[in-house]
Design a protein around this motif. Sequence first.
Motif, PDB file in Angstrom:
ATOM      1  N   ASN A  86     -86.818 -86.426-108.201  1.00 29.02           N
ATOM      2  CA  ASN A  86     -86.582 -85.450-107.214  1.00 29.02           C
ATOM      3  C   ASN A  86     -87.464 -85.309-106.211  1.00 29.02           C
ATOM      4  OD1 ASN A  86     -84.426 -84.043-105.966  1.00 29.02           O
ATOM      5  ND2 ASN A  86     -85.434 -82.291-106.599  1.00 29.02           N
ATOM      6  N   SER A  87     -88.712 -85.104-106.243  1.00 28.30           N
ATOM      7  CA  SER A  87     -89.656 -84.801-105.680  1.00 28.30           C
ATOM      8  C   SER A  87     -89.814 -86.129-104.905  1.00 28.30           C
ATOM      9  CB  SER A  87     -91.128 -84.396-106.449  1.00 28.30           C
ATOM     10  OG  SER A  87     -90.877 -83.120-107.240  1.00 28.30           O
ATOM     11  N   VAL A  88     -89.974 -87.264-105.529  1.00 27.84           N
ATOM     12  CA  VAL A  88     -90.051 -88.364-104.689  1.00 27.84           C
ATOM     13  C   VAL A  88     -89.101 -88.388-103.474  1.00 27.84           C
ATOM     14  CG1 VAL A  88     -90.186 -90.929-104.665  1.00 27.84           C
ATOM     15  CG2 VAL A  88     -91.353 -89.657-106.389  1.00 27.84           C
ATOM     16  N   PHE A  89     -87.886 -88.129-104.041  1.00 31.06           N
ATOM     17  CA  PHE A  89     -86.909 -88.102-102.723  1.00 31.06           C
ATOM     18  C   PHE A  89     -87.049 -87.241-101.714  1.00 31.06           C
ATOM     19  CE2 PHE A  89     -84.305 -90.635-105.949  1.00 31.06           C
ATOM     20  CZ  PHE A  89     -83.600 -91.528-104.710  1.00 31.06           C
ATOM     21  N   VAL A  90     -87.239 -86.057-102.141  1.00 32.03           N
ATOM     22  CA  VAL A  90     -87.577 -84.852-101.042  1.00 32.03           C
ATOM     23  C   VAL A  90     -88.749 -85.264-100.408  1.00 32.03           C
ATOM     24  CG1 VAL A  90     -88.429 -82.481-100.942  1.00 32.03           C
ATOM     25  CG2 VAL A  90     -86.644 -83.110-102.415  1.00 32.03           C
ATOM     26  N   ALA A  91     -90.079 -85.724-100.805  1.00 31.50           N
ATOM     27  CA  ALA A  91     -91.094 -86.025-100.005  1.00 31.50           C
ATOM     28  C   ALA A  91     -90.730 -87.146 -98.894  1.00 31.50           C
ATOM     29  CB  ALA A  91     -92.203 -86.667-101.046  1.00 31.50           C
ATOM     30  N   LEU A 119     -81.395 -87.585 -83.852  1.00 30.88           N
ATOM     31  CA  LEU A 119     -80.325 -86.994 -84.847  1.00 30.88           C
ATOM     32  C   LEU A 119     -79.908 -87.944 -85.755  1.00 30.88           C
ATOM     33  CD1 LEU A 119     -78.366 -84.805 -82.084  1.00 30.88           C
ATOM     34  CD2 LEU A 119     -79.712 -84.112 -83.761  1.00 30.88           C
ATOM     35  N   ARG A 120     -79.621 -89.199 -85.589  1.00 36.08           N
ATOM     36  CA  ARG A 120     -79.406 -90.058 -86.593  1.00 36.08           C
ATOM     37  C   ARG A 120     -80.650 -90.420 -87.740  1.00 36.08           C
ATOM     38  NH1 ARG A 120     -80.897 -95.522 -87.523  1.00 36.08           N
ATOM     39  NH2 ARG A 120     -81.952 -95.459 -85.413  1.00 36.08           N
ATOM     40  N   ILE A 121     -81.677 -90.197 -87.441  1.00 35.51           N
ATOM     41  CA  ILE A 121     -82.744 -90.137 -88.392  1.00 35.51           C
ATOM     42  C   ILE A 121     -82.734 -89.169 -88.981  1.00 35.51           C
ATOM     43  CG2 ILE A 121     -85.197 -90.519 -88.509  1.00 35.51           C
ATOM     44  CD1 ILE A 121     -85.224 -92.109 -85.962  1.00 35.51           C
ATOM     45  N   LEU A 122     -82.743 -87.835 -88.530  1.00 36.78           N
ATOM     46  CA  LEU A 122     -82.554 -86.607 -88.926  1.00 36.78           C
ATOM     47  C   LEU A 122     -81.437 -86.577 -89.951  1.00 36.78           C
ATOM     48  CD1 LEU A 122     -83.702 -83.791 -88.905  1.00 36.78           C
ATOM     49  CD2 LEU A 122     -81.781 -83.116 -87.346  1.00 36.78           C
ATOM     50  N   GLY A 143     -79.671 -86.887 -95.671  1.00 38.21           N
ATOM     51  CA  GLY A 143     -79.137 -87.765 -96.620  1.00 38.21           C
ATOM     52  C   GLY A 143     -79.926 -87.856 -98.006  1.00 38.21           C
ATOM     53  N   VAL A 144     -81.261 -88.468 -97.742  1.00 33.92           N
ATOM     54  CA  VAL A 144     -81.952 -89.031 -98.674  1.00 33.92           C
ATOM     55  C   VAL A 144     -82.381 -87.679 -99.621  1.00 33.92           C
ATOM     56  CG1 VAL A 144     -84.409 -89.657 -99.342  1.00 33.92           C
ATOM     57  CG2 VAL A 144     -83.075 -90.722 -97.210  1.00 33.92           C
ATOM     58  N   ILE A 145     -82.620 -86.535 -99.017  1.00 35.56           N
ATOM     59  CA  ILE A 145     -82.819 -85.533 -99.627  1.00 35.56           C
ATOM     60  C   ILE A 145     -81.625 -85.103-100.720  1.00 35.56           C
ATOM     61  CG2 ILE A 145     -83.258 -83.017 -99.756  1.00 35.56           C
ATOM     62  CD1 ILE A 145     -85.182 -83.500 -97.283  1.00 35.56           C
ATOM     63  N   THR A 146     -80.425 -84.814-100.185  1.00 36.43           N
ATOM     64  CA  THR A 146     -79.414 -84.632-100.774  1.00 36.43           C
ATOM     65  C   THR A 146     -78.999 -85.747-101.868  1.00 36.43           C
ATOM     66  OG1 THR A 146     -78.415 -83.612 -98.804  1.00 36.43           O
ATOM     67  CG2 THR A 146     -76.842 -84.274-100.384  1.00 36.43           C
ATOM     68  N   LEU A 147     -79.226 -86.988-101.700  1.00 40.31           N
ATOM     69  CA  LEU A 147     -78.921 -88.232-102.677  1.00 40.31           C
ATOM     70  C   LEU A 147     -79.782 -87.781-103.893  1.00 40.31           C
ATOM     71  CD1 LEU A 147     -77.520 -90.867-103.440  1.00 40.31           C
ATOM     72  CD2 LEU A 147     -79.236 -91.768-102.027  1.00 40.31           C
ATOM     73  N   GLY A 148     -81.007 -87.682-103.422  1.00 38.62           N
ATOM     74  CA  GLY A 148     -81.970 -87.367-104.658  1.00 38.62           C
ATOM     75  C   GLY A 148     -81.581 -86.473-105.549  1.00 38.62           C
ATOM     76  N   ALA A 149     -81.240 -85.106-104.771  1.00 38.37           N
ATOM     77  CA  ALA A 149     -80.852 -84.022-105.836  1.00 38.37           C
ATOM     78  C   ALA A 149     -79.378 -84.536-106.721  1.00 38.37           C
ATOM     79  CB  ALA A 149     -80.400 -83.002-105.094  1.00 38.37           C
ATOM     80  N   LEU A 150     -78.689 -85.391-106.003  1.00 38.94           N
ATOM     81  CA  LEU A 150     -77.566 -85.826-106.897  1.00 38.94           C
ATOM     82  C   LEU A 150     -77.957 -86.773-107.843  1.00 38.94           C
ATOM     83  CD1 LEU A 150     -74.437 -85.959-106.967  1.00 38.94           C
ATOM     84  CD2 LEU A 150     -74.318 -87.708-105.472  1.00 38.94           C
ATOM     85  N   LEU A 151     -78.495 -87.716-107.567  1.00 34.86           N
ATOM     86  CA  LEU A 151     -79.107 -88.671-108.568  1.00 34.86           C
ATOM     87  C   LEU A 151     -79.863 -88.067-109.758  1.00 34.86           C
ATOM     88  CD1 LEU A 151     -79.894 -91.623-106.265  1.00 34.86           C
ATOM     89  CD2 LEU A 151     -77.951 -91.344-107.691  1.00 34.86           C
ATOM     90  N   GLY A 188     -76.533 -79.886 -98.328  1.00 35.09           N
ATOM     91  CA  GLY A 188     -76.968 -80.983 -97.675  1.00 35.09           C
ATOM     92  C   GLY A 188     -76.291 -81.962 -97.111  1.00 35.09           C
ATOM     93  N   GLY A 189     -75.074 -82.041 -97.853  1.00 36.53           N
ATOM     94  CA  GLY A 189     -73.939 -82.997 -97.268  1.00 36.53           C
ATOM     95  C   GLY A 189     -73.370 -82.229 -95.969  1.00 36.53           C
ATOM     96  N   GLY A 190     -73.541 -81.035 -95.862  1.00 35.92           N
ATOM     97  CA  GLY A 190     -72.800 -80.352 -94.424  1.00 35.92           C
ATOM     98  C   GLY A 190     -73.922 -80.547 -93.587  1.00 35.92           C
ATOM     99  N   ILE A 191     -75.249 -80.463 -93.824  1.00 34.10           N
ATOM    100  CA  ILE A 191     -76.270 -80.590 -92.762  1.00 34.10           C
ATOM    101  C   ILE A 191     -76.188 -81.986 -92.354  1.00 34.10           C
ATOM    102  CG2 ILE A 191     -78.752 -80.576 -92.479  1.00 34.10           C
ATOM    103  CD1 ILE A 191     -78.912 -78.262 -94.002  1.00 34.10           C
ATOM    104  N   THR A 192     -76.150 -82.948 -93.308  1.00 33.85           N
ATOM    105  CA  THR A 192     -76.273 -84.326 -92.938  1.00 33.85           C
ATOM    106  C   THR A 192     -74.848 -84.866 -92.078  1.00 33.85           C
ATOM    107  OG1 THR A 192     -77.247 -84.992 -95.168  1.00 33.85           O
ATOM    108  CG2 THR A 192     -76.095 -86.999 -93.900  1.00 33.85           C
ATOM    109  N   TYR A 193     -73.716 -84.221 -92.390  1.00 41.75           N
ATOM    110  CA  TYR A 193     -72.560 -84.366 -91.497  1.00 41.75           C
ATOM    111  C   TYR A 193     -72.894 -83.934 -90.286  1.00 41.75           C
ATOM    112  CZ  TYR A 193     -67.722 -84.090 -89.893  1.00 41.75           C
ATOM    113  OH  TYR A 193     -66.644 -84.038 -89.357  1.00 41.75           O
ATOM    114  N   ILE A 194     -73.213 -82.621 -90.125  1.00 33.83           N
ATOM    115  CA  ILE A 194     -73.377 -82.041 -88.794  1.00 33.83           C
ATOM    116  C   ILE A 194     -74.539 -82.740 -88.022  1.00 33.83           C
ATOM    117  CG2 ILE A 194     -74.307 -80.008 -87.798  1.00 33.83           C
ATOM    118  CD1 ILE A 194     -73.006 -78.359 -89.854  1.00 33.83           C
TER     119      ILE A 194
END
Length: 92
Positions: free
Chosen positions: A73-78, A38-41, A46-54, A19-25
Amino acid sequence: MNGVITAIAVVKFVILLLGGGITYIAFKAYRRTGEDSLRILSIGFGVITLGALLTGVANQFFSVSLAHGVLINSVFVAFGLAVIMYSLHVQR
């Protein structure tokens, strides 16, 4: 149960890396092109990755139950997917 906890930690780490790699790219592509979509993407991923981390941290270090962690996590993914969907409709 220790095997499951270890597996969850490993999968969360893989999600963080990918997720961090996709966010960075995506953000790098935004900087190169200036396309708002692309910024919004990158924000969505980033939100999905942050949710998994948190949720992984909350489950491992703060004794948040697995059910609550899955819910959070599901809320972050949604939310992240909603942002990604919106990024597909942003026009220049």
